[in-house]
Design an enzyme around this catalytic site. Structure first.
Site, PDB file in Angstrom:
ATOM      1  N   HIS A  38     -62.683 104.506  96.915  1.00 30.28           N
ATOM      2  CA  HIS A  38     -61.895 105.767  96.705  1.00 30.28           C
ATOM      3  C   HIS A  38     -60.528 105.091  96.779  1.00 30.28           C
ATOM      4  CE1 HIS A  38     -60.499 109.977  96.950  1.00 30.28           C
ATOM      5  NE2 HIS A  38     -59.680 109.415  97.653  1.00 30.28           N
ATOM      6  N   SER A  67     -60.788 115.336 104.393  1.00 25.17           N
ATOM      7  CA  SER A  67     -61.272 115.651 103.064  1.00 25.17           C
ATOM      8  C   SER A  67     -61.815 114.764 102.105  1.00 25.17           C
ATOM      9  CB  SER A  67     -59.871 116.296 102.065  1.00 25.17           C
ATOM     10  OG  SER A  67     -60.479 116.415 100.799  1.00 25.17           O
ATOM     11  N   ASP A  73     -64.949 121.551 102.329  1.00 29.90           N
ATOM     12  CA  ASP A  73     -63.782 120.685 101.787  1.00 29.90           C
ATOM     13  C   ASP A  73     -63.200 121.490 100.568  1.00 29.90           C
ATOM     14  OD1 ASP A  73     -62.054 118.457 101.773  1.00 29.90           O
ATOM     15  OD2 ASP A  73     -63.026 118.256  99.731  1.00 29.90           O
ATOM     16  N   ARG A  80     -55.201 124.438 100.484  1.00 32.40           N
ATOM     17  CA  ARG A  80     -54.087 123.579 100.896  1.00 32.40           C
ATOM     18  C   ARG A  80     -53.043 123.350  99.571  1.00 32.40           C
ATOM     19  NH1 ARG A  80     -57.078 118.581 102.469  1.00 32.40           N
ATOM     20  NH2 ARG A  80     -55.025 117.651 102.341  1.00 32.40           N
ATOM     21  N   LYS A 110     -66.365 113.982 101.751  1.00 28.64           N
ATOM     22  CA  LYS A 110     -67.200 113.709 100.508  1.00 28.64           C
ATOM     23  C   LYS A 110     -67.692 112.248 100.617  1.00 28.64           C
ATOM     24  CE  LYS A 110     -63.326 115.356  98.565  1.00 28.64           C
ATOM     25  NZ  LYS A 110     -62.309 115.696  97.847  1.00 28.64           N
TER      26      LYS A 110
END
Lengths: 428, 428
Positions: A85, A186, A164, A171, A190
Site C-alpha cells: 500500500h 483506515s 471505514d 473526513r 482495509k
C-alpha cells in the site's frame, strides 16, 4: 455494546481521556448503523485529530472497523500472499509493474485498490485506461485469479470495512483527513480485512505527499506496522521520497505505458529501483526471499504475468492506449542543470489537465497528464522541451501552466547536484 | 463573502490560525443557509473548543450571528432598557421577581428567554405553570407591553440570531457546548440583537453550574462584558455561587410560588439578596441608580408590576398553581448542622422528577420538583423532613433519590460553618 452514547464518547476524547474498548466498539458500530450521526462523528474525528489516540485505542478502532464488515481469507491458496500500500504520490504507478512481478516470483498479490482523489492518482483509474479492463470482481473471481495468475488489482467491495468507507467520506468534507490515528486505522483496517499474509507500506514523504515531513511519516509508518504486526500480518514500511515525482509521467494511460516499459526491462531508473525494493520486501514477508525479482523482470516472466493479469480482467494488454486530443509543450527557459522538480506542482498540473478528479463522482481523462523530459540532475537546454502537457480540453492548459510556475529550478551548468535517496528509511 | 469553502475555514482553525473577518462572515452565513453542512460546522466547533478564538474572532463571530437575523430596537421607548442573563443554575428563579422589580423602578426589561434543557430550569417553563400565561408574543405585543407594564419575559422569535439557534442545537448533540467562545457569542448575539441598552450577566460558578471553576467563569464573564461593551451595550457581570441551589425550591410552579413570596416582601434571604444585587446593577446600567429597589419590594410596587406582567400575557396571577400528584418526604438521617447541599444533586433530582426535559421536544411537569427544608448552616433533626420530592409519577422517586445520595452533609451540632459568599466577584 450498550450503555454508551455519542456525547459521552465525544466528551471523553475532547477532554483528553483514553477511550475504552467498549466505547470504541460502540461508536464504530453505532456510526455504521446510523445511530451516531455524521455531525457527531465529525466532532469526534476533530477531537481525535487534535488530542490524538494511544496505540491501544488505534488498534481497537482498527479492529472495530474490520468487524463492521467481512474479512477475506486466502489461507487456502496454494501460495503465500503479499500486498503493498502506498500513501499516495505523484507519478506513483509502482503497483502496476510490482503486482505481476511479485506474482511471477511465486507470491500471490490480492490488491484491493482505490480511485484517486486530488493531486495523487489512483491505481484503478490508471488501469481503466486499458481498453476492456474492469475493476469490479466478485470474491470468487478474485480468488480464482489469484490461483491462476497470482495477481489481482481490483476495487474493494462494499462489504470490506464499511465503517471505514463511511468515515473516510466524512473526513474528506470535514477537515479531518490529517489525523495519523485515523489515516493509520483506515489503511490498516482495509488491508487486514483483505486477508493478505504480508504487507509492505510505501509511506511517501515530501511536497507531493500527504506527509510533508519525515518525522510525521515515520510516526504513521510505525503506527501502521504495529497495527499489522498485532493483527498477525507480516508488515514493514519503507519511507520513500516524494519531493520529486516518480518516473517521467503523471497521468493514467501514460503511466500504464511507462509501467509496461519497466516490465519490458527498461523504464526510468527510479521506478525500477522502487519496484524492486518493494518486491524484495514483499517476497521476504511472504517467506520467498530466495527469489530475485530482478531476474523475473529481465527474463520476461513479469511481463507475462502482467498480460495474464490484464486479460483475466477483460483488458487487452496489446491494444493501443488512449491518447489525449490536445498537447502543449513547455520548453526550458534557460540551459543548465535541472536541480529541482516539485512533485506537488507536477501533480497539481496533471490533476488540472483532467487526469484526476475533484469529487469522487467526477470522471477522469484516460489520456491526460504531464510528461517531463528531464529529472533532477539532468542537463537541459534552453528552448528544448521540458514538459509536455496532455489533455482532451485545450482550455485546461493555462491553469496547469500556473501550477508548474515555480515548480522547478534550472541552475547554471556545472552546479553540483546531489540526488535525494529514494528510499529514506525502513520501519519494521 | 465568496471565495471561501468549509474545509479551508475548518483547516485554518484546526491548524491554530486566526480566522479572518471574511472567513467568519462566510461560514456563519453559509451555515445559516445550509451551504455549510452540520457535519462541517460540528468539526469546526470542536476545533474552536480545543484551539480557542481570539477576542477579535469572537466579536466578529457574534456580529455575524446577529447579522443572520433581525435586530430589535427599543430606543423609542419612553424609558431606558436593561436586561439580565443567567448562565443557568439550580433553583435560579431570579428573573421572576427581578423583571417586575426593575420595571417598578422605572426601567424597562425586554427579556427574550429560553426553555430549560438538562438539570437547570428554564424561565419560560416556570412561567408556563401559571394558568393561561403564554410565552409567544409578536414584536408589536412585546413593544406595547414594555411601554405599558415595563417588563416582558417571552420566547425569542425565529428571526433573532437564527444562526445561533441552529448552531446551539448542533452543539447540544456534538459535545461542543463547553467552548467559551461559542458560549459567549451565543449568549451575547441574542442579547445584543434583542436591543437592550444595559445588560447584567449572572455567571454561575460551582457544582450546579456550567462553569465549575471561578477562573473559567471569570474568563467567560470578561469575554461577554467585552462583547457587550464593544456593541454599545452597558454590560457588567456578577460571578455568583452555584455550589448550593438558590432558595428552597427547584422546579416550575414551586419556584413561581417562591418568587411571589419574594415579591410579597418575604422569601429566602439568598433569593432576595441576589435579586436586589442584580436589580441595582441593571438600574445603574440604565442610569437609574437613584432608585432603591429594596423600597419597591417593600412597598408592593414590584408585586403590582408582576401581576400586570402576568396578566398582559394572559396569565392569572391569582389562580392556584398546579400541584404534583405524588410526593415523597426524605427525612434527615441524623441531627446536626447541614454543612453542604450540592446544587447538581438537587438539580438532577428535580430533573428526574419531571421538572426538566432531556430533549427539547419533551414536555415538563408543572408541579414536579424538589423542596429542601434546610439550607447550609441550618440545624436539622434526625427524622424530620429534609427534602420533599414532587412528581406526577411515583416511579420517578427512586432515580431522584439516587441523585440526592451523597448530595448533602450533616455534621455534629456545634460544627463551625462558614457560608460561601453569594456574589463572588464583579466584572465590568
Amino acid at each position: 455494546m450498550s450503555g454508551h452514547d455519542a456525547i459521552e464518547v465525544i466528551s471523553a476524547k475532547r477532554d483528553r481521556h483514553e477511550l475504552s474498548d467498549s466505547q470504541i466498539d460502540w461508536v464504530i458500530d453505532a456510526y455504521t448503523k446510523g445511530a451516531v450521526a455524521d455531525e457527531q462523528m465529525s466532532s469526534l474525528a476533530m477531537a481525535i485529530l487534535l488530542n490524538g489516540m494511544t496505540r491501544r485505542e488505534i488498534a481497537r478502532w482498527t479492529d472495530a472497523m474490520i468487524a463492521s464488515g467481512e474479512r477475506m481469507d486466502f489461507s487456502t491458496l496454494s501460495r503465500p500472499t503479499a500486498d503493498k500500500h502506498s500513501t499516495g504520490g505523484v507519478g506513483d504507478k509502482i503497483t502496476l509493474p510490482l503486482a505481476p512481478l511479485v506474482a511471477a516470483c511465486g507470491v500471490a498479490v490480492p490488491q484491493l485498490s482505490g480511485r484517486g482523489l486530488g493531486h495523487t492518482g489512483g491505481t484503478l483509474d490508471k488501469l481503466e485506461s486499458i481498453p476492456g479492463w474492469r475493476a469490479a470482481l466478485s470474491n470468487q473471481e478474485m480468488f480464482a485469479q489469484l490461483e491462476s495468475v497470482g495477481a489481482v488489482v481490483c476495487a474493494a467491495g462494499d462489504e470490506l470495512a464499511p465503517a471505514d468507507k463511511k468515515l473516510y467520506a466524512l473526513r474528506d468534507v470535514t477537515g479531518t483527513v490529517e489525523a495519523i490515528p485515523l489515516i493509520a486505522s483506515s489503511i490498516m483496517s482495509k488491508k487486514i480485512a483483505e486477508g493478505t499474509g504480508a504487507l509492505v507500506l510505501d509511506v511517501k514523504v515530501g511536497t507531493g505527499a500527504f506527509m510533508k515531513d519525515v518525522d510525521q511519516a515515520r510516526e504513521l509508518a510505525e503506527t501502521m506496522v504495529a497495527l499489522g504486526t498485532d493483527a498477525g500480518v507480516h508488515t514493514v514500511a519503507l519511507l520513500t521520497d516524494m519531493s520529486t515525482p516518480l518516473g517521467l509521467t503523471a497521468g493514467n494511460a501514460i503511466e500504464v505505458a511507462e509501467s509496461v516499459e519497466v516490465l519490458a526491462g527498461g523504464g526510468p531508473a527510479d521506478v525500477v529501483e522502487l519496484t524492486l525494493a518493494l518486491a524484495r520486501e514483499m517476497l521476504a514477508g511472504a517467506g520467498r526471499d530466495d527469489v530475485d525479482p530482478a531476474e523475473k523482470l529481465a527474463d520476461g516472466s513479469a511481463m507475462d504475468a502482467w498480460k495474464q493479469m490484464i486479460r483475466a480482467q477483460d483488458g487487452d494488454p496489446d491494444a493501443a492506449l488512449p491518447v489525449a486530443r490536445e498537447c502543449h509543450v513547455v520548453t526550458a527557459p534557460s540551459s543548465g542543470v535541472l536541480t529541482r522538480l516539485d512533485a506537488m506542482a507536477v501533480g497539481l498540473a496533471a490533476w488540472r489537465l483532467g487526469a484526476g478528479r475533484a469529487r469522487k463522482e467526477d470522471p477522469v481523462q484516460a489520456g491526460a497528464g504531464v510528461v517531463w523530459h528531464a529529472r533532477p540532475g539532468d542537463d537541459v537546454t534552453e528552448g528544448e522541451p521540458l514538459f509536455t502537457l496532455l489533455s482532451d480540453d485545450e482550455h485546461r492548459f493555462s491553469r496547469a501552466l500556473e501550477s508548474l510556475e515555480g515548480g522547478f529550478d534550472i541552475e547554471p551548468g556545472g552546479t553540483p547536484f546531489e540526488a535525494t535517496p529514494l528510499v529514506i528509511d525502513r520501519v519494521g
